[in-house]
Design a protein around this motif. Structure first.
Motif, short mmCIF file in Angstrom:
data_model
loop_
_atom_site.label_atom_id
_atom_site.label_comp_id
_atom_site.label_asym_id
_atom_site.label_seq_id
_atom_site.Cartn_x
_atom_site.Cartn_y
_atom_site.Cartn_z
N THR A 16 0.86 -1.17 0.04
CA THR A 16 -0.08 0.09 0.12
C THR A 16 0.76 1.43 0.02
N ASN A 33 -3.21 3.42 6.91
CA ASN A 33 -4.03 2.80 6.31
C ASN A 33 -5.36 3.04 7.38
N CYS A 34 -5.21 2.98 8.43
CA CYS A 34 -6.39 3.06 9.32
C CYS A 34 -7.16 4.70 8.94
N ARG A 35 -6.46 5.63 9.08
CA ARG A 35 -6.92 6.91 8.76
C ARG A 35 -7.32 6.92 7.23
N ALA A 36 -6.81 6.39 6.22
CA ALA A 36 -7.31 6.62 4.93
C ALA A 36 -8.41 5.56 4.40
N ASN A 37 -8.91 4.58 5.51
CA ASN A 37 -10.17 3.59 5.08
C ASN A 37 -11.08 3.47 6.31
N PHE A 38 -10.93 3.89 7.64
CA PHE A 38 -11.75 3.96 8.38
C PHE A 38 -12.43 5.26 8.84
N CYS A 85 -11.16 5.78 13.75
CA CYS A 85 -9.67 5.84 14.07
C CYS A 85 -9.25 6.66 15.22
N PHE A 133 -6.88 -5.73 6.88
CA PHE A 133 -6.14 -5.01 5.57
C PHE A 133 -5.52 -5.95 4.89
N ARG A 140 -7.90 -8.26 2.74
CA ARG A 140 -8.86 -7.88 1.66
C ARG A 140 -8.08 -7.21 0.22
N LYS A 163 -9.33 -5.44 -1.62
CA LYS A 163 -9.57 -4.00 -1.98
C LYS A 163 -8.43 -3.03 -1.49
N PHE A 164 -7.76 -3.16 -0.52
CA PHE A 164 -6.55 -2.68 -0.30
C PHE A 164 -5.29 -3.17 -0.62
#
Length: 548
Positions: A141, A148-153, A158, A473, A476, A478-479
């Motif tokens: 990624t 990653n948490c900030r971008a997807n949750f 978060c 993550f 999946r 998706k990520f």
């Protein structure tokens, strides 16, 4: 030859005739190809000219069979490439040899001798598995776990994860600060409060020496400095093991085999302590971020990424598939070797030294780091006790550096703070040091020991909350997918010149390479998470019953 490149998706073509007069493009490619092959032959044969004389009887290529020569060069290339990845594994290994490990390993060795070495081995295997997932997430990624948490949750989720991660960072930092302060007190008789305050120096070192977005040379210099501290701890415990007498290798190796002691009520409690002290939550954030420097350096060299002149935003950088294939496997191998050769050895050595010298000693399992030093001095020698304190100092200082770096990644990844980096790092470091100074001033030695043990329990409880997003993550598609540029379309366009063709770049059609976990790794990841969570539920029950 008439050539034009399609840089913006326009219907531009490149025509390459097959026959005809010699062309500069062909000459250049032929010359470069000839020079490349000549240099390879010259390098392998040892000749000084552009092309080695194949009939030279003294040529190295005639002295060895082709198969052996091929294996030698392949091994050499792999070794040189692997050397370029050495560094992050040492920084991750530091998290697994921090002062929190000393108290749990010593207590386990004093209580059960070598029976819980199996738990040390299992904890390191689990750590390698989770750290490999972290390295994979960061490589694919281009973002660390916090980013990653900030971008997807969602923001509210978060924020919860950030608070839990910050608590884990503070709990880890408490162990590093306490261990360093105790070592300074033992070695140099520095008061505990002053020793705690001195540990703020490591944040200044991070401020001056480490730039996550700086040049790879600077980052590697920082990694080598941490590696030297790890090697210092390694040497100290080699000295400690050499002073042990009356213990056979078979007796020690038997401890790595599962026994009923591990599943007994008291043994299971100590096993939870070893697991919590070994598999550190902050190392997962750290491991997902350390791999990016080499990926970005590779893409810059290959022209796949251009660094902005003013600054770089990590959220805009995505590693190419070429860079991932170049680096991912070597990053995981380097990580596994570092954890097995250093983290596993040092944790085992702590337990072995305690089991050989402190087992069946009244009060040994409840001893703090001061008492352990005194017991080693009486059981082995004063020099052995001093070496133990020196190892504790090196562990605390190196772990403090790495923990400060992990705290920086967590705060920047979750919050995307806009304040200056030096101010942000001083704030996060101050949050961790303030409780230690208060405890050291209020209750002294006994209070520090209780805070150290409490920090390990907190880390054990928080581990499932930190590892769950990592597993989610990496499982999946998706990520975990990487774009693949569409191949060029070849078609005949010139009817006058037979064999002529065009490399036509039609509308861009992006394909993706799925790099998510396969079904086997996914099942293993879920089992590991359930196992860790189950142990922590048991630990919480013991705490609630007052038996822990």
């Amino acid at each position: 030859m008439q050539a034009s490149r399609d840089t913006k998706g326009d219907a531009k073509t490149t025509v390459v005739p097959v026959s005809g007069a010699a062309r500069p493009y062909d000459v250049e490619n032929m010359a470069s190809t000839f020079a490349r092959h000549s240099s390879i032959v010259s390098h392998r044969s040892g000749a000084s000219g552009p092309v080695a004389d194949v009939n030279d009887d003294k040529s190295e290529s005639d002295q060895y069979p082709p198969v052996r020569r091929s294996l030698y060069w392949r091994a050499r290339r792999l070794a040189v490439k692997y050397a370029g990845f050495v560094g992050p594994g040492f920084m991750i290994a530091v998290a697994y040899i921090d002062p929190g490990n000393y108290s749990t390993d010593v207590a386990s060795g004093a209580k059960f001798r070598f029976s819980l070495l199996f738990v040390v081995l299992l904890s390191n295997v689990l750590a390698i598995f989770l750290q490999s997932l972290a390295a994979k997430l960061g490589s694919v990624t281009g973002l660390d776990l916090a980013q990653n948490c900030r971008a997807n949750f969602p923001k509210w989720f978060c924020l919860i994860l950030y608070v839990l991660a910050e608590v884990a960072i503070i709990a880890t930092d408490l162990a590093e600060v306490i261990g360093t302060a105790i070592a300074l007190n033992i070695l140099f008789h520095i008061p505990l409060v002053a020793g705690v305050a001195i540990t703020i120096v490591d944040v200044l070192i991070v401020l001056m020496a480490y730039r996550p977005d700086g040049s790879l040379k600077l980052i590697r210099g920082f990694e080598y400095a941490v590696a030297c501290l790890v090697l210092g701890v390694f040497v100290c415990f080699c000295v400690e093991l050499s002073n042990i007498h009356g213990v056979t290798a078979g007796e020690v190796l038997k401890g790595y085999i599962p026994s009923k002691t591990v599943v007994s009520s008291e043994g299971l409690y100590y096993s939870c302590g070893i697991l919590g002290a070994t598999v550190m939550p902050h190392s997962l954030y750290l491991g997902s971020g350390l791999v990016r420097a080499r990926l970005r350096s590779y893409d810059e060299k290959k022209g796949n990424f251009t660094r902005p002149e003013d600054s770089i935003d990590d959220l805009k950088y995505r590693p190419s598939l070429e860079a991932i294939r170049h680096a991912l496997n070597f990053s995981i191998v380097e990580l596994a070797i570092s954890l097995f050769t250093f983290a596993l050895f040092i944790n085992s050595a702590i337990l072995i030294v305690a089991g050989a010298t402190l087992s069946n000693t009244p009060g040994a399992e409840d001893a703090d780091l001061f008492s352990i030093h005194d017991m080693l001095a009486s059981s082995l020698s004063t020099a052995a006790a001093t070496v133990f304190a020196l190892a504790l100092l090196l562990s605390g200082q190196s772990a403090g550096l790495v923990c400060t770096l992990a705290g920086q990644m967590v705060s920047e990844g979750f919050l995307n703070w806009t304040m200056r980096p030096w101010l942000r790092r001083l704030i996060t470091r101050g949050i961790a040091i303030a409780p230690c100074i208060a405890v050291a001033a209020a209750v002294g030695r006994t209070g520090l020991a209780e805070v150290l043990n409490l920090s390990q329990v907190i880390l054990s409880i928080l581990l499932p909350f930190v590892s769950a997003p990592l597993i989610y993550f990496t499982c999946r598609k998706k990520f975990m997918q990487v774009p693949i540029p569409a191949p060029a379309v070849v078609e005949d366009v010139d009817d006058t010149t037979p064999g002529s063709f065009t490399l036509a770049h039609s509308e861009t059609q992006i394909a993706y390479k799925d790099m998510s976990n396969n079904i086997v790794v996914t099942v293993l990841a879920v089992i590991v998470w359930l196992f860790i969570s189950g142990l922590n539920v048991y630990l919480i029950v013991l705490l609630g019953l007052g038996e822990a």
